[in-house]
Design a protein around this motif. Sequence first.
Motif, PDB file in Angstrom:
ATOM      1  N   ALA A   1      -3.168  10.404  -8.260  1.00  0.00           N
ATOM      2  CA  ALA A   1      -2.493  10.543  -7.149  1.00  0.00           C
ATOM      3  C   ALA A   1      -1.475   9.394  -6.818  1.00  0.00           C
ATOM      4  O   ALA A   1      -0.330   9.580  -6.161  1.00  0.00           O
ATOM      5  N   TRP A   2      -1.864   8.087  -7.176  1.00  0.00           N
ATOM      6  CA  TRP A   2      -0.945   7.128  -7.077  1.00  0.00           C
ATOM      7  C   TRP A   2       0.203   6.966  -8.084  1.00  0.00           C
ATOM      8  O   TRP A   2       1.370   6.562  -7.895  1.00  0.00           O
ATOM      9  N   ARG A   3      -0.065   7.510  -9.307  1.00  0.00           N
ATOM     10  CA  ARG A   3       1.158   7.421 -10.296  1.00  0.00           C
ATOM     11  C   ARG A   3       2.285   8.233  -9.799  1.00  0.00           C
ATOM     12  O   ARG A   3       1.966   9.328  -9.049  1.00  0.00           O
ATOM     13  N   TYR A   4       3.419   7.986 -10.527  1.00  0.00           N
ATOM     14  CA  TYR A   4       4.438   8.831 -10.461  1.00  0.00           C
ATOM     15  C   TYR A   4       5.280   8.458 -11.476  1.00  0.00           C
ATOM     16  O   TYR A   4       5.293   7.421 -12.205  1.00  0.00           O
TER      17      TYR A   4
ATOM     18  N   THR B   1       8.002   6.611 -12.625  1.00  0.00           N
ATOM     19  CA  THR B   1       8.624   5.225 -12.199  1.00  0.00           C
ATOM     20  C   THR B   1      10.320   5.520 -12.662  1.00  0.00           C
ATOM     21  O   THR B   1      10.651   5.557 -13.914  1.00  0.00           O
TER      22      THR B   1
ATOM     23  N   ASP C   1       2.135   1.810 -14.790  1.00  0.00           N
ATOM     24  CA  ASP C   1       3.331   2.499 -14.364  1.00  0.00           C
ATOM     25  C   ASP C   1       3.757   3.346 -15.703  1.00  0.00           C
ATOM     26  O   ASP C   1       4.154   2.643 -16.814  1.00  0.00           O
TER      27      ASP C   1
ATOM     28  N   THR D   1       6.620   6.653 -17.302  1.00  0.00           N
ATOM     29  CA  THR D   1       7.546   7.632 -17.194  1.00  0.00           C
ATOM     30  C   THR D   1       7.752   8.638 -18.495  1.00  0.00           C
ATOM     31  O   THR D   1       8.334   7.877 -19.480  1.00  0.00           O
TER      32      THR D   1
ATOM     33  N   LEU E   1      12.088   6.613  -5.755  1.00  0.00           N
ATOM     34  CA  LEU E   1      11.288   7.402  -5.552  1.00  0.00           C
ATOM     35  C   LEU E   1       9.685   6.777  -5.108  1.00  0.00           C
ATOM     36  O   LEU E   1       8.670   7.491  -4.896  1.00  0.00           O
TER      37      LEU E   1
ATOM     38  N   LYS F   1       6.161  10.640  -0.861  1.00  0.00           N
ATOM     39  CA  LYS F   1       4.923  11.491  -0.881  1.00  0.00           C
ATOM     40  C   LYS F   1       5.158  12.094  -2.163  1.00  0.00           C
ATOM     41  O   LYS F   1       5.811  12.697  -2.676  1.00  0.00           O
ATOM     42  N   LYS F   2       3.911  12.395  -2.857  1.00  0.00           N
ATOM     43  CA  LYS F   2       3.795  13.132  -4.308  1.00  0.00           C
ATOM     44  C   LYS F   2       3.703  14.404  -3.777  1.00  0.00           C
ATOM     45  O   LYS F   2       3.071  14.802  -2.872  1.00  0.00           O
TER      46      LYS F   2
ATOM     47  N   ARG G   1       3.122  18.540  -4.877  1.00  0.00           N
ATOM     48  CA  ARG G   1       2.307  19.321  -5.759  1.00  0.00           C
ATOM     49  C   ARG G   1       2.011  20.568  -4.982  1.00  0.00           C
ATOM     50  O   ARG G   1       1.762  20.332  -3.861  1.00  0.00           O
TER      51      ARG G   1
END
Length: 212
Positions: free
Chosen positions: A9-12, A14, A153, A155, A194, A198-199, A201
């Motif tokens: 949930a923390w990752r995105y 980057t 992080d 990508t 980004l 908020k993530k 999904r």
Amino acid sequence: MTTLNEKLAWRYATKKFDATKTVPAEKIENIIEAVRLAPTSSGLQPFELLVVTNPDIRAKIRTVAWDQAQVTDCSHLLVFAAWDDITPERVNMMFDLTNEVRGFKNEGWENYRQMLLGIVAERGTEANYQAAARQAYIGLGAALIAAAFEEVDATPMEGFDPAAVDEILGLKDKNLRSVVILPLGYRAHEGDWLVNLKKVRRSRENFVIEIK
């Protein structure tokens, strides 16, 4: 929520890395090991992982990757490169390695070897490459999960010219073709549009289909 899911949930993906920060070698090795241990069809591991830290090479890759700054600003750049063909030599290499590591030969395993050799011969070079490329994405998934676990992080990027990257890295001579690249590093908390969003999904109800 489990600890792993909290990390996911923390990752995105980057958008801007802090170019002044380097991921510790131990964390990089843990991510690489996760890729090495990832499951693959028939245990062939039909792809290889390149870890690119050379700034000049990464600058060249950036020019054929839509000028995306993550390529040069990240700490380490992973390139997932699939076998250009699943040849008899490559199949036999992995089956022989299995026999060597396990210390014995199994009749059923040897019969499976012959069946697989027939399958890849009939399938042909391009279809074999496509099959190998799909396995590389399993490795990518393992890398993304491992990176999240390490709070690094990452990508995943398909936005590049594979033929050009192959040329830059000399992959044709290695009988490999680039599939996907993965910059690793630490997010810049300023300049990334980004980072604080908020993530998004789909809900479980709109994502999971249960067949009972």
